[in-house]
Design a protein around this motif. Sequence first.
Motif, PDB file in Angstrom:
ATOM      1  N   VAL A 160       0.834  -1.195   0.000  1.00  0.00           N
ATOM      2  CA  VAL A 160       0.000   0.000   0.000  1.00  0.00           C
ATOM      3  C   VAL A 160       0.872   1.250   0.000  1.00  0.00           C
ATOM      4  N   ARG A 161       2.054   1.145   0.534  1.00  0.00           N
ATOM      5  CA  ARG A 161       2.939   2.308   0.692  1.00  0.00           C
ATOM      6  C   ARG A 161       3.794   2.604  -0.540  1.00  0.00           C
ATOM      7  N   ASN A 162       3.554   1.921  -1.653  1.00  0.00           N
ATOM      8  CA  ASN A 162       4.410   2.113  -2.832  1.00  0.00           C
ATOM      9  C   ASN A 162       4.065   3.355  -3.653  1.00  0.00           C
ATOM     10  N   GLY A 163       3.045   4.114  -3.251  1.00  0.00           N
ATOM     11  CA  GLY A 163       2.685   5.334  -3.962  1.00  0.00           C
ATOM     12  C   GLY A 163       1.545   5.170  -4.944  1.00  0.00           C
ATOM     13  N   ASP A 164       1.121   3.946  -5.211  1.00  0.00           N
ATOM     14  CA  ASP A 164       0.001   3.714  -6.124  1.00  0.00           C
ATOM     15  C   ASP A 164      -1.323   4.020  -5.442  1.00  0.00           C
ATOM     16  N   VAL A 165      -2.334   4.256  -6.257  1.00  0.00           N
ATOM     17  CA  VAL A 165      -3.704   4.404  -5.772  1.00  0.00           C
ATOM     18  C   VAL A 165      -4.409   3.092  -6.092  1.00  0.00           C
ATOM     19  N   PHE A 166      -5.015   2.486  -5.093  1.00  0.00           N
ATOM     20  CA  PHE A 166      -5.722   1.223  -5.278  1.00  0.00           C
ATOM     21  C   PHE A 166      -7.218   1.513  -5.338  1.00  0.00           C
ATOM     22  N   ILE A 167      -7.852   1.012  -6.388  1.00  0.00           N
ATOM     23  CA  ILE A 167      -9.250   1.313  -6.667  1.00  0.00           C
ATOM     24  C   ILE A 167     -10.074   0.053  -6.465  1.00  0.00           C
ATOM     25  N   PHE A 168     -11.127   0.173  -5.693  1.00  0.00           N
ATOM     26  CA  PHE A 168     -12.045  -0.939  -5.448  1.00  0.00           C
ATOM     27  C   PHE A 168     -13.432  -0.494  -5.886  1.00  0.00           C
ATOM     28  N   ILE A 169     -14.065  -1.287  -6.752  1.00  0.00           N
ATOM     29  CA  ILE A 169     -15.396  -0.961  -7.258  1.00  0.00           C
ATOM     30  C   ILE A 169     -16.322  -2.109  -6.921  1.00  0.00           C
ATOM     31  N   GLY A 170     -17.488  -1.780  -6.352  1.00  0.00           N
ATOM     32  CA  GLY A 170     -18.476  -2.787  -5.988  1.00  0.00           C
ATOM     33  C   GLY A 170     -19.057  -3.471  -7.212  1.00  0.00           C
ATOM     34  N   SER A 171     -19.648  -4.640  -7.014  1.00  0.00           N
ATOM     35  CA  SER A 171     -20.184  -5.422  -8.138  1.00  0.00           C
ATOM     36  C   SER A 171     -21.303  -4.704  -8.884  1.00  0.00           C
ATOM     37  N   SER A 172     -22.024  -3.800  -8.220  1.00  0.00           N
ATOM     38  CA  SER A 172     -23.075  -3.043  -8.909  1.00  0.00           C
ATOM     39  C   SER A 172     -22.492  -1.867  -9.691  1.00  0.00           C
ATOM     40  N   HIS A 185      -4.879   5.092  -0.796  1.00  0.00           N
ATOM     41  CA  HIS A 185      -3.471   5.393  -1.023  1.00  0.00           C
ATOM     42  C   HIS A 185      -2.823   5.867   0.268  1.00  0.00           C
ATOM     43  N   ALA A 186      -1.498   5.823   0.262  1.00  0.00           N
ATOM     44  CA  ALA A 186      -0.737   6.215   1.448  1.00  0.00           C
ATOM     45  C   ALA A 186      -0.237   7.643   1.297  1.00  0.00           C
ATOM     46  N   GLU A 187      -0.337   8.388   2.372  1.00  0.00           N
ATOM     47  CA  GLU A 187       0.239   9.729   2.462  1.00  0.00           C
ATOM     48  C   GLU A 187       1.135   9.742   3.687  1.00  0.00           C
ATOM     49  N   ASP A 188       1.930  10.795   3.808  1.00  0.00           N
ATOM     50  CA  ASP A 188       2.730  10.930   5.020  1.00  0.00           C
ATOM     51  C   ASP A 188       1.786  10.943   6.213  1.00  0.00           C
ATOM     52  N   GLY A 189       2.011  10.083   7.156  1.00  0.00           N
ATOM     53  CA  GLY A 189       1.187  10.060   8.352  1.00  0.00           C
ATOM     54  C   GLY A 189       0.109   8.995   8.364  1.00  0.00           C
ATOM     55  N   GLY A 190      -0.170   8.355   7.223  1.00  0.00           N
ATOM     56  CA  GLY A 190      -1.178   7.304   7.261  1.00  0.00           C
ATOM     57  C   GLY A 190      -1.836   7.028   5.919  1.00  0.00           C
ATOM     58  N   LEU A 191      -2.821   6.140   5.970  1.00  0.00           N
ATOM     59  CA  LEU A 191      -3.565   5.758   4.777  1.00  0.00           C
ATOM     60  C   LEU A 191      -4.792   6.655   4.623  1.00  0.00           C
ATOM     61  N   VAL A 192      -5.165   6.907   3.365  1.00  0.00           N
ATOM     62  CA  VAL A 192      -6.330   7.732   3.066  1.00  0.00           C
ATOM     63  C   VAL A 192      -7.264   6.919   2.176  1.00  0.00           C
ATOM     64  N   MET A 193      -8.570   6.954   2.491  1.00  0.00           N
ATOM     65  CA  MET A 193      -9.554   6.285   1.659  1.00  0.00           C
ATOM     66  C   MET A 193     -10.629   7.289   1.271  1.00  0.00           C
ATOM     67  N   TYR A 194     -10.886   7.359  -0.022  1.00  0.00           N
ATOM     68  CA  TYR A 194     -11.965   8.181  -0.555  1.00  0.00           C
ATOM     69  C   TYR A 194     -13.055   7.239  -1.037  1.00  0.00           C
ATOM     70  N   VAL A 195     -14.303   7.624  -0.829  1.00  0.00           N
ATOM     71  CA  VAL A 195     -15.431   6.806  -1.248  1.00  0.00           C
ATOM     72  C   VAL A 195     -16.372   7.666  -2.075  1.00  0.00           C
ATOM     73  N   LYS A 196     -16.808   7.132  -3.217  1.00  0.00           N
ATOM     74  CA  LYS A 196     -17.810   7.818  -4.034  1.00  0.00           C
ATOM     75  C   LYS A 196     -18.900   6.819  -4.367  1.00  0.00           C
ATOM     76  N   ARG A 197     -20.143   7.195  -4.054  1.00  0.00           N
ATOM     77  CA  ARG A 197     -21.301   6.364  -4.378  1.00  0.00           C
ATOM     78  C   ARG A 197     -22.149   7.140  -5.364  1.00  0.00           C
ATOM     79  N   LEU A 198     -22.479   6.519  -6.476  1.00  0.00           N
ATOM     80  CA  LEU A 198     -23.285   7.173  -7.494  1.00  0.00           C
ATOM     81  C   LEU A 198     -24.768   7.026  -7.187  1.00  0.00           C
ATOM     82  N   GLU A 199     -25.493   8.109  -7.328  1.00  0.00           N
ATOM     83  CA  GLU A 199     -26.953   8.086  -7.193  1.00  0.00           C
ATOM     84  C   GLU A 199     -27.591   7.681  -8.518  1.00  0.00           C
ATOM     85  N   ALA A 200     -26.907   7.977  -9.631  1.00  0.00           N
ATOM     86  CA  ALA A 200     -27.415   7.636 -10.960  1.00  0.00           C
ATOM     87  C   ALA A 200     -26.243   7.150 -11.808  1.00  0.00           C
TER      88      ALA A 200
END
Length: 94
Positions: free
Chosen positions: A10-22, A30-45
């Motif tokens: 996880v610390r190699n600088g890449d962004v790992f993307i996970f997409i649900g089956s729907s 991705h990793a930043e100085d100080g820890g891991l960061v996770m962004y979540v986006k859910r589509l309404e449409a």
Amino acid sequence: MVHERMGCSVRNGDVFIFIGSSRKLMKLLHAEDGGLVMYVKRLEAGHFKVPAYDEKSRSYPMEWRDLVIMVEGIRESPGQRLRRLRAERNVYTV
């Protein structure tokens, strides 16, 4: 999951993307100085268009611009976008 199933760090600088089956939910890790960061986006449409799978790397490799295009719902045809809910934005002045 990144370490055990993907064989990556996880610390190699890449962004790992996970997409649900729907294909309506996306998580970016991705990793930043100080820890891991996770962004979540859910589509309404609509749903996320998943890129082509690469058997050799066992992943869906993409450039940063490809990720932006996927998140924003931009299609290959100029001027076209996938259906996305527009956020209401309030402007406050102080």
